[in-house]
Design an enzyme around this catalytic site. Sequence first.
Site, PDB file in Angstrom:
ATOM      1  N   PHE A 128      46.759  42.009  36.238  1.00 44.74           N
ATOM      2  CA  PHE A 128      45.087  42.470  35.664  1.00 44.74           C
ATOM      3  C   PHE A 128      44.705  43.380  37.130  1.00 44.74           C
ATOM      4  CE2 PHE A 128      40.928  41.111  37.011  1.00 44.74           C
ATOM      5  CZ  PHE A 128      40.086  41.097  35.369  1.00 44.74           C
ATOM      6  N   ASP A 199      49.258  34.199  39.299  1.00 42.73           N
ATOM      7  CA  ASP A 199      47.978  34.419  38.818  1.00 42.73           C
ATOM      8  C   ASP A 199      47.661  33.100  37.651  1.00 42.73           C
ATOM      9  OD1 ASP A 199      45.192  34.985  38.433  1.00 42.73           O
ATOM     10  OD2 ASP A 199      44.753  36.713  39.216  1.00 42.73           O
ATOM     11  N   TYR A 224      35.812  29.483  36.594  1.00 40.41           N
ATOM     12  CA  TYR A 224      34.923  29.849  36.225  1.00 40.41           C
ATOM     13  C   TYR A 224      35.374  29.847  34.371  1.00 40.41           C
ATOM     14  CZ  TYR A 224      35.819  34.443  37.491  1.00 40.41           C
ATOM     15  OH  TYR A 224      36.217  35.767  38.011  1.00 40.41           O
TER      16      TYR A 224
HETATM   17  C1  LIG Z   1      39.177  36.818  35.340  1.00 42.20           C
HETATM   18  C2  LIG Z   1      40.749  37.017  36.796  1.00 42.20           C
HETATM   19  C3  LIG Z   1      40.115  37.856  37.635  1.00 42.20           C
HETATM   20  C4  LIG Z   1      39.031  37.334  38.138  1.00 42.20           C
HETATM   21  O1  LIG Z   1      38.970  37.403  40.216  1.00 42.20           O
HETATM   22  P1  LIG Z   1      37.611  37.449  40.348  1.00 42.20           P
HETATM   23  O2  LIG Z   1      37.680  37.405  42.028  1.00 42.20           O
HETATM   24  O3  LIG Z   1      37.471  35.681  40.031  1.00 42.20           O
HETATM   25  O4  LIG Z   1      36.512  38.173  40.459  1.00 42.20           O
HETATM   26  C5  LIG Z   1      41.313  37.999  38.197  1.00 42.20           C
HETATM   27  N1  LIG Z   1      42.965  37.616  37.891  1.00 42.20           N
HETATM   28  C6  LIG Z   1      43.282  37.284  36.307  1.00 42.20           C
HETATM   29  C7  LIG Z   1      44.629  37.643  36.005  1.00 42.20           C
HETATM   30  C8  LIG Z   1      41.453  36.951  36.051  1.00 42.20           C
HETATM   31  O5  LIG Z   1      42.101  36.942  34.832  1.00 42.20           O
END
Ligand SMILES: *Cc1c(COP(=O)(O)O)cnc(C)c1O
Length: 414
Positions: A128, A199, A224
């Site tokens: 990501f 993650d 969320y």
């Molecule tokens: C949704 C997501 C995030 C989001 O990070 P935020 O700091 O909450 O915006 C991070 N890593 C992965 C793999 C995700 O799918």
Amino acid sequence: MPAPDSRAAVLALDATDPTASLRQRFALPAGIIYLDGNSLGPPLASTADRVQRAVRTEWGGELVRAWNSCGWIDLPARVAARIAPLIGADGDEVAVADSTSINIFKLLAAALALRPDRPVILSEEENFPTDLYVAQGLAELLGERAHLQLVPRSKLLRSLGDQTAVLMLTHVDFRSGELHDMSEITRAAHDAGAMMLWDLAHSAGAVPVDLTACAADFAVGCGYKYLNGGPGAASFAYVARRHHEGLRTPLTGWMGHRDPFAFATAYEGAQGCAPLQVGTPPILSLIALDEALELFSQTDVEVLRRKSVALTGLFIDLVDHRLPDQGFTLASPRDPARRGSQVSLSHPEAFAVMQALIARGVIGDFRSPDLLRFGFAPAYTRFTDVWDAVSVLEDIMNDRSWDRPEFRVRPRVT
Ligand SMILES: *Cc1c(COP(=O)(O)O)cnc(C)c1O
């Protein structure tokens, strides 16, 4: 299993679903089939009241006293204790604070500090983007001391070496929904002397995870998505107990101090993973997350996982069976053991097709360049929702109603 050939057959699956009653706990709008809970989970029906009460009586009535009288000061730890069993952790190994991006920053820095003679943060090109951007920023800040190495998934394990400080991966790939084998990869990282940071953004709440069993060092995830904590809900961060002593975080704020209200000049970190707290926690948002997590205290994640596998399997079977010649290619693993709680289809007109689906009340999302992504949150998605979503997709493809100029206009958030 052959695809069911009638809606009645699918209704029978809902009738025998042991988790069917959970759906009533959610406030979902009528006429919508929601297949994007992996991006933003819906509120529980009780969330609005709980937050309103917090504003009226806690904040409005108690004012600053509420930090003590309403237990606000302990709320991050209470929320962490609710998340812990979903990820195979003990409550005191989890902190709830900030965003996933920021927690990645803290934990990558902590991992590098534990491997001072190794500069490499290893990850995969497919990870990501925020995970990679944060690693890039940290590497820039640390100069010679840190370096981000990106390789394709197929070369990950071969790329571990004596320079690797930490391997950072996302358990469920956000595009394909493909799962990494957490135990095998964590073991490989440890065999190379590296730390492992997972993650769990697309895992927590839908795919059972056991951080203790796989001996992970660090993990992060979102509040969320499948945890339904609301837009921008706080993230969770896991630090294995063996790393609590000597945990080094680069963001040393007063809420992570061992005694914030001593107002000492020098920073001294609190015990355990509490130093991951930085500033004042977002109480209203944490209250919404706390309310949402109550659902999981009454639910077995393994039962949810079985339903999730059945939902994604049904979707794949129905698409295979009913849309064989419409240009869709399955972009997720067919093997359910290798699949998270989502299914992605690639299609040359993915963006327009998804817009047409959304216009018909079937909400999934589009991921560049050509993916339609459907999340099947097991707590509230019915088997009939899967049937109905595929029926709408079939209609849209048959009458080409996706092929309209308004479905090519890209908003800022896809
Ligand atoms: C949704 C997501 C995030 C989001 O990070 P935020 O700091 O909450 O915006 C991070 N890593 C992965 C793999 C995700 O799918």
